[in-house]
Design a protein around this motif. Structure first.
Motif, PDB file in Angstrom:
ATOM      1  N   GLY A  38      64.731   8.668  40.178  1.00  0.00           N
ATOM      2  CA  GLY A  38      63.289   8.516  41.125  1.00  0.00           C
ATOM      3  C   GLY A  38      62.862   6.842  40.740  1.00  0.00           C
ATOM      4  N   TYR A  39      63.613   6.105  40.022  1.00  0.00           N
ATOM      5  CA  TYR A  39      62.858   4.922  39.812  1.00  0.00           C
ATOM      6  C   TYR A  39      63.394   3.887  40.826  1.00  0.00           C
ATOM      7  N   PRO A  40      62.276   3.252  41.652  1.00  0.00           N
ATOM      8  CA  PRO A  40      62.679   2.166  42.792  1.00  0.00           C
ATOM      9  C   PRO A  40      63.124   1.031  42.048  1.00  0.00           C
ATOM     10  N   LEU A  41      64.198   0.220  42.405  1.00  0.00           N
ATOM     11  CA  LEU A  41      64.643  -0.917  41.571  1.00  0.00           C
ATOM     12  C   LEU A  41      64.452  -2.081  42.819  1.00  0.00           C
ATOM     13  N   ALA A  42      63.968  -3.184  42.032  1.00  0.00           N
ATOM     14  CA  ALA A  42      63.835  -4.582  42.697  1.00  0.00           C
ATOM     15  C   ALA A  42      64.501  -5.564  41.930  1.00  0.00           C
ATOM     16  N   VAL A  43      64.659  -6.902  42.346  1.00  0.00           N
ATOM     17  CA  VAL A  43      64.980  -7.932  41.766  1.00  0.00           C
ATOM     18  C   VAL A  43      64.250  -9.293  42.048  1.00  0.00           C
ATOM     19  N   ALA A  44      63.657  -9.925  40.814  1.00  0.00           N
ATOM     20  CA  ALA A  44      62.943 -11.138  41.287  1.00  0.00           C
ATOM     21  C   ALA A  44      63.941 -12.182  40.244  1.00  0.00           C
ATOM     22  N   THR A  45      64.482 -13.165  41.018  1.00  0.00           N
ATOM     23  CA  THR A  45      65.352 -14.075  40.220  1.00  0.00           C
ATOM     24  C   THR A  45      65.148 -15.560  40.534  1.00  0.00           C
ATOM     25  N   GLY A  46      65.539 -16.434  39.762  1.00  0.00           N
ATOM     26  CA  GLY A  46      65.589 -17.775  39.948  1.00  0.00           C
ATOM     27  C   GLY A  46      66.717 -18.057  40.638  1.00  0.00           C
ATOM     28  N   LYS A  47      67.654 -17.331  41.000  1.00  0.00           N
ATOM     29  CA  LYS A  47      68.923 -17.764  41.864  1.00  0.00           C
ATOM     30  C   LYS A  47      68.104 -18.146  43.331  1.00  0.00           C
ATOM     31  N   SER A  48      68.952 -18.690  44.217  1.00  0.00           N
ATOM     32  CA  SER A  48      68.726 -18.988  45.624  1.00  0.00           C
ATOM     33  C   SER A  48      68.920 -17.492  46.364  1.00  0.00           C
ATOM     34  N   ARG A  49      68.434 -17.483  47.747  1.00  0.00           N
ATOM     35  CA  ARG A  49      69.029 -16.299  48.557  1.00  0.00           C
ATOM     36  C   ARG A  49      70.302 -16.227  48.772  1.00  0.00           C
ATOM     37  N   VAL A  50      71.024 -17.441  48.987  1.00  0.00           N
ATOM     38  CA  VAL A  50      72.394 -17.479  49.335  1.00  0.00           C
ATOM     39  C   VAL A  50      73.132 -16.870  47.914  1.00  0.00           C
TER      40      VAL A  50
END
Length: 217
Positions: free
Chosen positions: A103-115
């Protein structure tokens, strides 16, 4: 029983993927190619988590914009030659789905580019696990809170109900700036001693330990 958090936000490099050594070496080679002083391994690892242009500018504060652009292109040459061989940290592939099933929603916040992020999500097959992702070219670079604030707003989650999971001081400062809690992973780019002053809620030496802690909370 409700979960300890309403949202888990993960950094990518050094948190989910074992890529910090490759990134640091690619930075060093790029600087040599362009004729700038080679950063030490510690210096190169420090900027992991920044957006790419911001990272190179930090390491070469006297360089002009065209020179920084050349360093960025040289870095991409070296990194892209190896990124398909990079692997997830042990336990990530097994435990991320379990966290979502719990039940944990997951997300990513990164220094990578979108591509770059889209490429690695496709390569690893993990893209469908994440509700939302945000990259450095879509917001201000870490530790500015913009990318995390966007994720919180998109998911309609209060900051205090979210956990930012990362391996650098930039990730932990991002959490502070956005008002969320944080957890530090000790196997990535920055040493634990540098992260502890930023008061992570907990720290972990491997990904399964984090996952078990969340599932037992």
């Amino acid at each position: 029983m409700s979960n300890a958090f309403d949202l888990l936000v993960f950094d990518w490099d050094g948190t989910l993927m074992d890529s910090t050594g490759t990134i640091a070496l690619s930075i060093q080679r790029a600087f040599v190619d362009v004729g700038l002083p080679e950063p030490t391994d510690t210096q190169a690892r420090f900027v992991i988590g920044y957006g790419l242009t911001e990272a190179m500018a930090y390491l070469a504060p006297g360089a002009d914009a065209p020179t920084i652009a050349r360093v960025v292109e040289a870095y991409r040459h070296y990194y892209l030659a190896q990124d398909q061989s990079l692997v997830l940290y042990e336990g990530v592939r097994e435990w991320l789905p379990r966290l979502r099933e719990a039940g944990y929603p997951l997300a990513v916040a990164t220094g990578k580019s979108r591509v770059g992020l889209d490429r690695v999500l496709a390569h690893t097959g993990l893209g469908e696990l994440f509700e939302v992702t945000r990259t450095a070219d879509e917001a201000f670079s870490k530790p500015h809170p913009a990318m995390l604030e966007y994720i919180l707003d998109y998911m309609d989650v209060a900051p205090e109900r979210a956990l930012m999971v990362g391996d650098t001081t930039h990730d932990l400062q991002l959490a502070i700036n956005a008002g969320t809690r944080s957890a530090a992973m000790t196997y990535g780019a920055h040493p634990l001693a540098d992260m502890l002053p930023l008061s992570p809620l907990a720290h972990f030496d491997d990904f399964p330990a984090l996952a078990r802690w969340l599932l037992e909370a």
